[in-house]
Design an enzyme around this catalytic site. Structure first.
Site, short mmCIF file in Angstrom:
data_model
loop_
_atom_site.label_atom_id
_atom_site.label_comp_id
_atom_site.label_asym_id
_atom_site.label_seq_id
_atom_site.Cartn_x
_atom_site.Cartn_y
_atom_site.Cartn_z
N LYS A 18 13.70 19.70 7.11
CA LYS A 18 13.72 18.36 7.84
C LYS A 18 13.76 18.56 9.52
O LYS A 18 12.73 18.82 10.24
CB LYS A 18 14.03 17.24 7.38
CG LYS A 18 13.74 17.00 5.84
CD LYS A 18 12.18 16.08 5.94
CE LYS A 18 12.04 15.83 4.73
NZ LYS A 18 10.79 14.59 4.54
N ALA A 53 29.59 16.59 -3.15
CA ALA A 53 29.70 18.25 -1.61
C ALA A 53 28.35 17.39 -0.58
O ALA A 53 27.40 16.81 -0.95
CB ALA A 53 28.95 19.20 -2.21
N PHE A 88 4.30 11.86 3.85
CA PHE A 88 5.60 11.22 3.97
C PHE A 88 6.19 13.12 1.73
O PHE A 88 7.13 12.31 1.15
CB PHE A 88 5.62 10.29 2.65
CG PHE A 88 5.75 9.17 3.46
CD1 PHE A 88 6.65 9.03 4.21
CD2 PHE A 88 3.81 8.49 3.53
CE1 PHE A 88 6.63 7.23 4.90
CE2 PHE A 88 4.52 7.48 4.35
CZ PHE A 88 5.95 6.83 5.52
N LEU A 100 1.35 13.08 -7.61
CA LEU A 100 2.30 12.25 -8.38
C LEU A 100 3.15 13.71 -9.48
O LEU A 100 3.41 12.81 -11.09
CB LEU A 100 1.06 12.06 -9.69
CG LEU A 100 0.08 10.70 -9.01
CD1 LEU A 100 -1.11 10.61 -9.96
CD2 LEU A 100 0.29 9.49 -8.16
N TYR A 141 18.65 20.32 2.88
CA TYR A 141 17.54 19.59 2.74
C TYR A 141 17.00 18.79 4.30
O TYR A 141 15.91 18.75 4.48
CB TYR A 141 17.61 17.71 1.60
CG TYR A 141 16.72 16.58 2.77
CD1 TYR A 141 15.67 16.42 2.14
CD2 TYR A 141 17.32 15.51 2.45
CE1 TYR A 141 15.31 15.32 2.43
CE2 TYR A 141 16.67 14.60 3.30
CZ TYR A 141 15.49 14.26 2.93
OH TYR A 141 14.84 13.15 3.24
#
Ligand code: UDP
Length: 330
Positions: free
Chosen positions: A145, A283, A73, A33, A141
């Site tokens: 992944k 960017a 997720f 959360l 990011y």
């Protein structure tokens, strides 16, 4: 036998939980959360408030529940933040996934479907992008992944884990009921920001660059409805439960829209003028990202239902017009 959805209180996770429950599946949701909302969790799911980096909490969950497969997720997902605070992304995304996989191996849970991203490709060599195209992420990011995909692959070789990585393009839209939708704080995504102008919580939209080599100079993206993404997760999980091997799939509509086109569609859906001002490029934004999702269609039998941007934005507007402050009650 239940499906464990990690990050099931977030945007795509909560929509996947709704689809799983509507399909009659038994669902356990875990979420810390930090960015998700308890109100987004379907009332029929069993909820655990935990952080995937907490091995003890995961052990307790795996002991209490009989888990068939995991949909993962639980990750940080803001490109800009990943550039200013990369270690947060290594901690939450990579270290978090490492602890999760350790727990899964220890408890004999060996099927996982997880959120990857078009950001794994970086600046594409061509569009539409195929899963076999080169992956050179241009932001942290996307890099975490891609590393998560590689971690799954090595763990698979060593421990027999089976995984599917789903590389989403631009997730958007909301549950057609209007009960759940997209809510980030801060909001950085194009469609929610546009609709916040229409619902009066923002004055204007900044268009990040109009000098890209595209038809109107603004960036082109492939917008895919969150319910279609949710369905792809269920298909991918069933593919693994039926003996399918490790795999990677793009998820998009295969059609690109410029930022200006998206704003125009939103003006027509909402009837609001939505003032837009051109600002400098952001960017790390590639000029265009369009998916080939042929593989998901052919191998998983995926059939996106929302292939019309007008309808997609109508569902998002149903949420944003009735929840101007997201899940927060004001
Ligand atoms: N964008 C924009 N203004 C905004 C937010 C986004 O012009 O306030 C542009 C962004 O540069 C990109 C597209 O809209 O070309 C989609 O951005 P978003 O952050 O929604 O998704 P991304 O493609 O980065 O995953």
């Amino acid at each position: 036998m239940a499906i464990l959805v990690l990050g099931g209180a977030g945007y795509i996770g909560s929509h996947t939980v709704y689809e799983l429950i509507e399909a009659g599946r038994d669902v356990v949701v875990a979420d810390n959360l930090f960015t998700g909302f308890k109100a987004a969790v379907h009332p029929k799911a069993r909820f655990y408030q935990l952080d995937i980096r907490d091995r003890g909490a995961l052990d307790t969950l795996f002991q209490a529940e009989k888990i068939d497969g995991v949909i993962h997720f639980a990750a940080s997902s803001q490109v800009g933040e990943s550039m200013s605070d990369p270690l947060k992304y290594y901690d939450n995304n990579l270290y978090g996934t490492m602890v999760l996989l350790q727990a899964m191996v220890a408890h004999g849970v060996n099927k996982i479907v997880f959120s990857s991203t078009a950001a794994t490709y970086g600046e594409p060599e061509r569009v539409p992008i195929l899963e076999t195209d080169k992956t050179v992420p241009t932001n942290c990011y996307g890099n975490t992944k891609l590393s998560m995909e590689q971690m799954m692959s090595w763990v698979s070789q060593a421990h027999g884990l089976k995984y599917v990585a789903l590389r989403y393009f631009n997730a958007c839209g909301a549950h057609p009921s209007g009960k759940i939708g997209e809510a980030h704080d801060p909001e950085t995504h194009l469609i929610p920001i546009i609709l916040q102008v229409a619902n009066g919580t923002r004055k204007q939209i900044s268009v990040f660059g109009d000098d890209y080599p595209t038809k109107d100079g603004t960036c082109v993206r492939d917008y895919i409805h969150v319910t279609d993404l949710a369905q792809a997760h269920i298909l991918a999980l069933d593919y693994l439960l039926n003996g399918g091997d490790n795999n990677v799939f793009n998820l998009g509509n295969g059609v690109g829209f410029t930022v200006k086109e998206v704003i125009d569609v939103a003006r027509s859906v909402t009837g609001h003028p939505i003032p837009a001002v051109v600002s400098p490029r952001r960017a790390g934004d590639p000029a265009q990202l369009i998916a080939s999702s042929e593989k998901a269609v052919n191998v998983l039998g995926w059939k996106p239902q929302y292939n019309d941007l007008n309808t997609i934005i109508e569902t998002a507007w149903k949420w944003h017009s009735t929840h101007p402050h997201g899940y927060e009650e004001v």
